[in-house]
Scaffold this motif. Sequence first.
Motif, mmCIF file in Angstrom:
data_model
loop_
_atom_site.group_PDB
_atom_site.id
_atom_site.type_symbol
_atom_site.label_atom_id
_atom_site.label_comp_id
_atom_site.label_asym_id
_atom_site.label_seq_id
_atom_site.Cartn_x
_atom_site.Cartn_y
_atom_site.Cartn_z
ATOM 1 N N ASP A 115 0.803 -1.218 0.000
ATOM 2 C CA ASP A 115 0.000 0.000 0.000
ATOM 3 C C ASP A 115 0.839 1.274 0.000
ATOM 4 N N ILE A 116 1.927 1.285 0.782
ATOM 5 C CA ILE A 116 2.771 2.485 0.822
ATOM 6 C C ILE A 116 3.374 2.739 -0.553
ATOM 7 N N MET A 119 0.576 4.013 -3.004
ATOM 8 C CA MET A 119 0.022 5.333 -2.713
ATOM 9 C C MET A 119 1.046 6.453 -2.865
ATOM 10 N N ARG A 120 2.292 6.189 -2.515
ATOM 11 C CA ARG A 120 3.276 7.270 -2.679
ATOM 12 C C ARG A 120 3.631 7.467 -4.148
ATOM 13 N N GLU A 126 -0.745 12.323 -0.332
ATOM 14 C CA GLU A 126 0.019 12.317 0.914
ATOM 15 C C GLU A 126 -0.189 10.965 1.596
ATOM 16 N N VAL A 127 0.848 10.479 2.290
ATOM 17 C CA VAL A 127 0.799 9.136 2.870
ATOM 18 C C VAL A 127 1.211 9.199 4.345
ATOM 19 N N SER A 150 -5.216 12.085 0.347
ATOM 20 C CA SER A 150 -4.348 11.459 1.348
ATOM 21 C C SER A 150 -4.738 10.017 1.597
ATOM 22 N N TYR A 151 -3.752 9.265 2.066
ATOM 23 C CA TYR A 151 -3.973 7.882 2.486
ATOM 24 C C TYR A 151 -3.404 7.722 3.888
ATOM 25 N N ARG A 153 -2.811 4.809 6.957
ATOM 26 C CA ARG A 153 -2.868 3.451 7.505
ATOM 27 C C ARG A 153 -3.501 3.559 8.899
ATOM 28 N N THR A 213 4.940 10.456 8.618
ATOM 29 C CA THR A 213 4.546 10.845 7.265
ATOM 30 C C THR A 213 5.568 10.288 6.285
#
Length: 302
Positions: A115-116, A119-120, A126-127, A150-151, A153, A213
Motif C-alpha cells: 500500500d505504501i 500510494m506514494r 500524501e501518505v 491522502s492515504y 494506515r 509521514t
Amino acid sequence: MMDYQQLIKETALADDRYIVMTAENRAVIRELPPLLGGRFIDTGITEQCMIGTAAGLALRGRIPICHALTTFLILRAYEFIRTDVGIANLPVKLSGFIPGVLSDGNGPTHQALEDISLMRGVPHMEVFAPADHQDMVEMLPHVWSSSAPSYVRLNTRFTDYKHEPFTPGKAEVIGLGTDVTLLVYGFLFEQALIAKQLLEGHGLSVGMINLRTLKPLDETAVLDALNDSTLTVTIEDHFQTGGLYSIVAEVLLRHQRSANVLPIAFNERWFRPALLDEVLSYEQMTGEAICQRTLDHLEKTK
C-alpha cells in the motif's frame, strides 16, 4: 483522549463539507450513521464505486473520508484512486483498515503489504502511517484539513507512549544514537521501541525515529540518521520493494550518498497468517528479534 470515532464525529458535525463513506466496513465508525444521516454513505462491497462517488462529491466541494479494508481499498480501487482522485488532485481522504500485519489471521488476499508503495506513487497523494491510536488522532485533523488527497494506515492500537504534537511533514525523533538508528512507521513502532531498549542494554548508542509521514518525507531526519549512526535499520510491515527501504535508497541516491542499512521487511513474499503475536514471532519482527538481527548485522559488518 478522544477516540477515532469521536474525532470524526465532531469534525463532521462541525463542518458539513465532510462526508463519511464506507464499502461495508464500519468497524471504527459504527455509531456514525444515525448521527450524520445523509452524510454517511455505505456503497456496499464496491470500493471502485465508493472512490468514484467520493471524487464526484469532492468536485462539488465536499471532503469525503473513505473507509475500507486496506487491501481492497488500495488494490481493488487503485485505478479509480489514480485517475479520479490523483489526476484531479481532489481532497479525498482514504482510511485503510487493518494494513500490513494487522490483518494477522487473514491470508494473502487480505494482506496489504504494497500500500505504501502504490500510494506514494500517485502524484499529489500524501501518505501517513501513525505509530498508534494517539499518534493517529494527533495527525488526523491536519490530514483532513489539507487540500491534498491522502492515504492513512489506520492504527487503533493503544500504547503507553506519549507522542509529541504532530507537525505536517515532520518526523518524531524518539532519540539520537551514534551506533544504530531505527527508522520505523506504523504499528511496528511498538516493537522498535522494545528493540531500542534491548540494544541499549548491550551498551549501544541507539536512536529512533517515528517517521509518521512517508509522503511528504522528513528528509532531514532521515539524512541525519544516516549521517550520525554506523547502522540504520528500516523497520516496516510492508514489502521491501517500494516501502521505507526503497525510500531511504532514493534519498541516498538523490544526495549521492551511501550508507550501511539493514532492511527489516517482507522480501518477495507474503507473511504466514496467524494470530498477531505468532506472526511477529514467526517473521522475526518482535522487539527481541529486531534487536538480535541488528546485533548480527553489526557483527557481520565490523
